[in-house]
Design a protein around this motif. Sequence first.
Motif, PDB file in Angstrom:
ATOM      1  N   GLY A   1       0.803  -1.222   0.000  1.00 43.90           N
ATOM      2  CA  GLY A   1       0.000   0.000   0.000  1.00 43.90           C
ATOM      3  C   GLY A   1       0.830   1.264   0.000  1.00 43.90           C
ATOM      4  O   GLY A   1       0.334   2.330   0.377  1.00 43.90           O
TER       5      GLY A   1
ATOM      6  N   ARG B   1       2.508   4.665  -0.936  1.00 44.77           N
ATOM      7  CA  ARG B   1       2.044   5.784  -1.760  1.00 44.77           C
ATOM      8  C   ARG B   1       2.723   7.055  -1.278  1.00 44.77           C
ATOM      9  O   ARG B   1       3.380   7.046  -0.231  1.00 44.77           O
ATOM     10  CB  ARG B   1       0.525   5.928  -1.701  1.00 44.77           C
ATOM     11  CG  ARG B   1      -0.037   6.203  -0.323  1.00 44.77           C
ATOM     12  CD  ARG B   1      -1.535   6.441  -0.388  1.00 44.77           C
ATOM     13  NE  ARG B   1      -2.276   5.283  -0.841  1.00 44.77           N
ATOM     14  CZ  ARG B   1      -3.534   5.319  -1.287  1.00 44.77           C
ATOM     15  NH1 ARG B   1      -4.173   6.482  -1.361  1.00 44.77           N
ATOM     16  NH2 ARG B   1      -4.167   4.227  -1.673  1.00 44.77           N
TER      17      ARG B   1
ATOM     18  N   GLU C   1      -2.060   2.415  -6.322  1.00 39.37           N
ATOM     19  CA  GLU C   1      -2.565   3.134  -5.150  1.00 39.37           C
ATOM     20  C   GLU C   1      -3.065   4.540  -5.468  1.00 39.37           C
ATOM     21  O   GLU C   1      -2.656   5.520  -4.857  1.00 39.37           O
ATOM     22  CB  GLU C   1      -1.480   3.186  -4.064  1.00 39.37           C
ATOM     23  CG  GLU C   1      -0.942   1.819  -3.671  1.00 39.37           C
ATOM     24  CD  GLU C   1      -2.036   0.869  -3.224  1.00 39.37           C
ATOM     25  OE1 GLU C   1      -2.796   1.224  -2.318  1.00 39.37           O
ATOM     26  OE2 GLU C   1      -2.112  -0.248  -3.797  1.00 39.37           O
ATOM     27  N   ALA C   2      -3.956   4.641  -6.423  1.00 31.61           N
ATOM     28  CA  ALA C   2      -4.663   5.871  -6.812  1.00 31.61           C
ATOM     29  C   ALA C   2      -3.857   6.780  -7.727  1.00 31.61           C
ATOM     30  O   ALA C   2      -4.337   7.849  -8.121  1.00 31.61           O
ATOM     31  CB  ALA C   2      -5.146   6.665  -5.592  1.00 31.61           C
TER      32      ALA C   2
ATOM     33  N   HIS D   1      -9.206   2.235  -5.876  1.00 36.06           N
ATOM     34  CA  HIS D   1      -8.564   3.074  -4.864  1.00 36.06           C
ATOM     35  C   HIS D   1      -9.326   4.372  -4.613  1.00 36.06           C
ATOM     36  O   HIS D   1      -9.198   4.977  -3.545  1.00 36.06           O
ATOM     37  CB  HIS D   1      -7.128   3.415  -5.286  1.00 36.06           C
ATOM     38  CG  HIS D   1      -6.259   2.218  -5.466  1.00 36.06           C
ATOM     39  ND1 HIS D   1      -5.862   1.774  -6.709  1.00 36.06           N
ATOM     40  CD2 HIS D   1      -5.725   1.351  -4.571  1.00 36.06           C
ATOM     41  CE1 HIS D   1      -5.099   0.698  -6.567  1.00 36.06           C
ATOM     42  NE2 HIS D   1      -5.011   0.423  -5.284  1.00 36.06           N
TER      43      HIS D   1
ATOM     44  N   GLU E   1     -11.818  -4.420  -2.421  1.00 33.52           N
ATOM     45  CA  GLU E   1     -10.596  -4.330  -3.216  1.00 33.52           C
ATOM     46  C   GLU E   1     -10.674  -5.165  -4.484  1.00 33.52           C
ATOM     47  O   GLU E   1     -11.453  -6.106  -4.581  1.00 33.52           O
ATOM     48  CB  GLU E   1      -9.387  -4.804  -2.393  1.00 33.52           C
ATOM     49  CG  GLU E   1      -9.087  -3.961  -1.164  1.00 33.52           C
ATOM     50  CD  GLU E   1      -9.867  -4.411   0.049  1.00 33.52           C
ATOM     51  OE1 GLU E   1     -10.631  -5.396  -0.064  1.00 33.52           O
ATOM     52  OE2 GLU E   1      -9.727  -3.776   1.108  1.00 33.52           O
TER      53      GLU E   1
END
Length: 244
Positions: A139, A141, A176-177, A203, A234
Amino acid sequence: YWKLRQSMGKCVEKRGTFTGIPIAGSLDLCSVDGVRLHAHPLGVMNTFFLEQYRCPRAGIGVKPGDVVIDGGGCWGDTALYFARTGSRVFCFECMPSNIAIIEENLRLNPALAAKVSVVQKALSNRSGEKAVFRDNGPGSRPAADSRGVEVETQTIDDLVAANSLDRVDFIKMDIEAAEPDALMGAEQTLRKHRPQLAISIYHDARHFACIPNWLADLNLGYRFFIDHFTIHSEETVLFARSGA
Protein backbone atom coordinates in the motif's frame (compact mmCIF):
# COMPACT_ATOMS: atom_id res chain seq x y z
CA TYR A 1 -14.18 -17.54 -3.24
CA TRP A 2 -13.98 -18.94 0.29
CA LYS A 3 -13.35 -22.49 -0.89
CA LEU A 4 -10.46 -21.27 -3.02
CA ARG A 5 -9.11 -19.08 -0.22
CA GLN A 6 -9.21 -21.95 2.26
CA SER A 7 -7.34 -24.19 -0.18
CA MET A 8 -4.36 -21.86 -0.62
CA GLY A 9 -2.33 -23.69 2.01
CA LYS A 10 -1.57 -26.29 -0.66
CA CYS A 11 0.67 -23.72 -2.38
CA VAL A 12 2.80 -22.95 0.70
CA GLU A 13 6.24 -24.57 0.91
CA LYS A 14 7.48 -22.68 3.96
CA ARG A 15 5.75 -20.13 6.16
CA GLY A 16 7.14 -16.81 7.38
CA THR A 17 10.07 -16.48 4.99
CA PHE A 18 9.77 -12.68 5.16
CA THR A 19 8.40 -11.03 8.31
CA GLY A 20 7.53 -7.52 9.42
CA ILE A 21 5.80 -6.75 6.14
CA PRO A 22 3.38 -3.79 6.36
CA ILE A 23 -0.28 -4.76 5.85
CA ALA A 24 0.57 -8.42 5.01
CA GLY A 25 2.47 -9.19 8.22
CA SER A 26 4.58 -11.94 6.69
CA LEU A 27 5.18 -13.69 3.39
CA ASP A 28 5.44 -17.41 2.68
CA LEU A 29 7.47 -19.31 0.13
CA CYS A 30 4.81 -20.47 -2.31
CA SER A 31 4.78 -22.65 -5.41
CA VAL A 32 2.22 -22.52 -8.19
CA ASP A 33 2.46 -24.01 -11.68
CA GLY A 34 6.24 -24.21 -11.56
CA VAL A 35 6.69 -20.67 -10.21
CA ARG A 36 8.28 -20.35 -6.74
CA LEU A 37 8.00 -17.04 -4.95
CA HIS A 38 7.83 -15.32 -1.60
CA ALA A 39 4.32 -13.91 -1.42
CA HIS A 40 1.16 -13.70 0.59
CA PRO A 41 -1.19 -16.58 -0.25
CA LEU A 42 -3.98 -14.10 -1.02
CA GLY A 43 -1.76 -12.41 -3.58
CA VAL A 44 -0.98 -15.77 -5.15
CA MET A 45 -4.70 -16.51 -5.26
CA ASN A 46 -5.58 -13.18 -6.89
CA THR A 47 -2.77 -13.27 -9.44
CA PHE A 48 -2.49 -16.93 -10.43
CA PHE A 49 -5.89 -18.45 -9.64
CA LEU A 50 -8.43 -15.65 -9.97
CA GLU A 51 -6.24 -14.07 -12.67
CA GLN A 52 -7.36 -10.57 -11.83
CA TYR A 53 -5.46 -9.01 -14.74
CA ARG A 54 -7.16 -11.14 -17.38
CA CYS A 55 -10.65 -10.77 -18.83
CA PRO A 56 -11.45 -13.83 -20.99
CA ARG A 57 -14.93 -12.64 -22.01
CA ALA A 58 -13.31 -9.59 -23.62
CA GLY A 59 -10.32 -11.42 -25.05
CA ILE A 60 -8.02 -9.34 -22.83
CA GLY A 61 -4.87 -10.88 -21.40
CA VAL A 62 -1.17 -11.31 -22.05
CA LYS A 63 -0.49 -13.40 -25.14
CA PRO A 64 2.67 -15.18 -26.35
CA GLY A 65 5.27 -12.65 -27.47
CA ASP A 66 3.63 -9.67 -25.79
CA VAL A 67 5.59 -6.76 -24.35
CA VAL A 68 4.07 -5.90 -20.98
CA ILE A 69 4.34 -2.92 -18.66
CA ASP A 70 3.55 -3.94 -15.08
CA GLY A 71 2.79 -0.82 -13.08
CA GLY A 72 2.99 -1.56 -9.36
CA GLY A 73 5.15 -4.66 -9.20
CA CYS A 74 5.16 -4.92 -5.38
CA TRP A 75 6.80 -8.32 -4.69
CA GLY A 76 6.97 -9.49 -8.31
CA ASP A 77 4.09 -11.94 -8.45
CA THR A 78 2.43 -10.17 -11.38
CA ALA A 79 5.72 -9.78 -13.26
CA LEU A 80 6.31 -13.54 -12.99
CA TYR A 81 2.71 -14.24 -14.00
CA PHE A 82 3.04 -12.07 -17.11
CA ALA A 83 6.50 -13.46 -17.96
CA ARG A 84 5.12 -17.00 -18.20
CA THR A 85 3.42 -15.94 -21.44
CA GLY A 86 4.85 -12.62 -22.55
CA SER A 87 8.26 -12.06 -24.09
CA ARG A 88 9.30 -9.00 -22.06
CA VAL A 89 8.01 -7.41 -18.85
CA PHE A 90 8.92 -3.98 -17.51
CA CYS A 91 8.09 -4.07 -13.81
CA PHE A 92 7.73 -0.67 -12.12
CA GLU A 93 8.37 -0.69 -8.36
CA CYS A 94 9.88 2.22 -6.42
CA MET A 95 10.08 0.97 -2.82
CA PRO A 96 13.47 -0.58 -1.87
CA SER A 97 11.88 -3.01 0.59
CA ASN A 98 9.57 -4.36 -2.11
CA ILE A 99 12.35 -4.43 -4.72
CA ALA A 100 14.48 -6.64 -2.45
CA ILE A 101 11.70 -9.23 -2.46
CA ILE A 102 11.22 -8.92 -6.23
CA GLU A 103 14.92 -9.61 -6.74
CA GLU A 104 14.76 -12.70 -4.55
CA ASN A 105 11.69 -13.95 -6.43
CA LEU A 106 13.44 -13.41 -9.76
CA ARG A 107 16.43 -15.34 -8.44
CA LEU A 108 14.11 -18.27 -7.72
CA ASN A 109 12.84 -18.24 -11.34
CA PRO A 110 15.84 -17.62 -13.62
CA ALA A 111 14.07 -18.53 -16.87
CA LEU A 112 11.29 -16.02 -16.20
CA ALA A 113 13.70 -13.48 -14.72
CA ALA A 114 15.45 -13.25 -18.08
CA LYS A 115 12.29 -11.62 -19.44
CA VAL A 116 11.80 -9.13 -16.58
CA SER A 117 13.35 -5.68 -16.21
CA VAL A 118 12.73 -4.01 -12.84
CA VAL A 119 12.28 -0.25 -13.21
CA GLN A 120 13.02 1.26 -9.79
CA LYS A 121 10.91 4.36 -10.28
CA ALA A 122 7.37 5.57 -9.59
CA LEU A 123 4.99 5.86 -12.52
CA SER A 124 3.71 9.39 -13.07
CA ASN A 125 2.79 11.95 -15.72
CA ARG A 126 6.27 13.52 -15.59
CA SER A 127 9.74 11.98 -15.50
CA GLY A 128 12.70 12.93 -13.35
CA GLU A 129 10.79 14.42 -10.44
CA LYS A 130 11.44 13.54 -6.82
CA ALA A 131 8.67 12.25 -4.56
CA VAL A 132 8.63 11.02 -0.98
CA PHE A 133 6.79 7.74 -0.42
CA ARG A 134 5.63 6.17 2.80
CA ASP A 135 6.80 2.57 2.97
CA ASN A 136 3.60 0.63 3.54
CA GLY A 137 4.43 -2.55 1.64
CA PRO A 138 1.79 -3.21 -1.02
CA GLY A 139 0.00 0.00 0.00
CA SER A 140 2.96 2.36 -0.44
CA ARG A 141 2.04 5.78 -1.76
CA PRO A 142 3.24 9.42 -1.56
CA ALA A 143 3.67 10.58 2.02
CA ALA A 144 1.51 13.37 3.43
CA ASP A 145 4.65 14.99 4.84
CA SER A 146 8.33 14.95 3.90
CA ARG A 147 9.14 11.82 5.91
CA GLY A 148 9.70 8.65 3.97
CA VAL A 149 11.67 7.24 1.06
CA GLU A 150 12.67 9.56 -1.77
CA VAL A 151 11.95 8.09 -5.20
CA GLU A 152 12.18 9.30 -8.79
CA THR A 153 9.31 9.37 -11.24
CA GLN A 154 9.13 8.16 -14.84
CA THR A 155 6.46 8.13 -17.51
CA ILE A 156 5.60 5.13 -19.63
CA ASP A 157 6.19 7.25 -22.74
CA ASP A 158 9.76 7.95 -21.63
CA LEU A 159 10.35 4.29 -20.77
CA VAL A 160 9.19 3.27 -24.25
CA ALA A 161 11.45 5.86 -25.89
CA ALA A 162 14.47 5.03 -23.73
CA ASN A 163 14.19 1.33 -24.61
CA SER A 164 13.31 1.93 -28.29
CA LEU A 165 10.28 -0.34 -27.96
CA ASP A 166 8.56 -0.99 -31.25
CA ARG A 167 5.54 -2.52 -29.53
CA VAL A 168 3.68 -2.35 -26.23
CA ASP A 169 0.89 -4.90 -26.03
CA PHE A 170 -0.40 -4.83 -22.46
CA ILE A 171 -0.34 -2.33 -19.59
CA LYS A 172 -1.36 -3.22 -16.05
CA MET A 173 -1.58 -0.66 -13.26
CA ASP A 174 -2.23 -1.11 -9.55
CA ILE A 175 -0.49 1.93 -8.08
CA GLU A 176 -2.56 3.13 -5.15
CA ALA A 177 -4.66 5.87 -6.81
CA ALA A 178 -1.86 7.19 -9.06
CA GLU A 179 -3.40 5.52 -12.12
CA PRO A 180 -4.81 8.71 -13.73
CA ASP A 181 -1.44 10.47 -13.67
CA ALA A 182 0.37 7.37 -14.94
CA LEU A 183 -2.09 7.03 -17.83
CA MET A 184 -1.51 10.67 -18.79
CA GLY A 185 2.19 9.85 -18.90
CA ALA A 186 1.40 7.01 -21.32
CA GLU A 187 -0.69 8.97 -23.82
CA GLN A 188 1.74 8.72 -26.74
CA THR A 189 2.19 5.01 -26.11
CA LEU A 190 -1.58 4.53 -26.07
CA ARG A 191 -1.96 6.47 -29.32
CA LYS A 192 0.83 4.65 -31.13
CA HIS A 193 0.49 1.07 -29.85
CA ARG A 194 -3.07 0.87 -28.47
CA PRO A 195 -2.17 -1.77 -25.88
CA GLN A 196 -4.73 -3.75 -23.95
CA LEU A 197 -5.24 -2.34 -20.46
CA ALA A 198 -5.92 -3.70 -16.98
CA ILE A 199 -6.23 -0.70 -14.65
CA SER A 200 -7.18 -0.86 -10.96
CA ILE A 201 -9.98 1.62 -10.22
CA TYR A 202 -10.96 0.70 -6.65
CA HIS A 203 -8.56 3.07 -4.86
CA ASP A 204 -10.84 6.07 -5.49
CA ALA A 205 -14.54 5.89 -6.38
CA ARG A 206 -14.07 8.77 -8.84
CA HIS A 207 -11.81 6.54 -10.93
CA PHE A 208 -14.81 4.41 -11.98
CA ALA A 209 -15.80 7.36 -14.16
CA CYS A 210 -12.76 9.56 -14.76
CA ILE A 211 -10.41 6.85 -16.03
CA PRO A 212 -12.69 5.35 -18.73
CA ASN A 213 -13.88 8.85 -19.66
CA TRP A 214 -10.31 10.04 -20.16
CA LEU A 215 -9.46 6.99 -22.24
CA ALA A 216 -12.64 7.38 -24.31
CA ASP A 217 -11.78 11.03 -25.00
CA LEU A 218 -8.59 9.88 -26.74
CA ASN A 219 -10.84 8.49 -29.51
CA LEU A 220 -8.73 5.37 -29.93
CA GLY A 221 -11.65 2.97 -30.17
CA TYR A 222 -11.23 1.50 -26.70
CA ARG A 223 -14.03 -0.72 -25.40
CA PHE A 224 -14.38 -1.13 -21.64
CA PHE A 225 -15.13 -4.02 -19.31
CA ILE A 226 -15.13 -4.16 -15.52
CA ASP A 227 -14.52 -7.19 -13.32
CA HIS A 228 -14.28 -7.54 -9.55
CA PHE A 229 -12.20 -10.31 -7.99
CA THR A 230 -12.95 -10.52 -4.27
CA ILE A 231 -15.91 -10.46 -1.89
CA HIS A 232 -14.41 -7.27 -0.44
CA SER A 233 -14.10 -3.75 -1.83
CA GLU A 234 -10.60 -4.33 -3.22
CA GLU A 235 -9.55 -5.56 -6.65
CA THR A 236 -11.91 -3.93 -9.12
CA VAL A 237 -10.19 -3.74 -12.50
CA LEU A 238 -11.08 -1.76 -15.62
CA PHE A 239 -10.14 -3.69 -18.76
CA ALA A 240 -9.89 -2.01 -22.14
CA ARG A 241 -9.05 -3.02 -25.67
CA SER A 242 -9.04 -1.07 -28.90
CA GLY A 243 -10.98 -2.35 -31.86
CA ALA A 244 -14.07 -4.49 -32.39
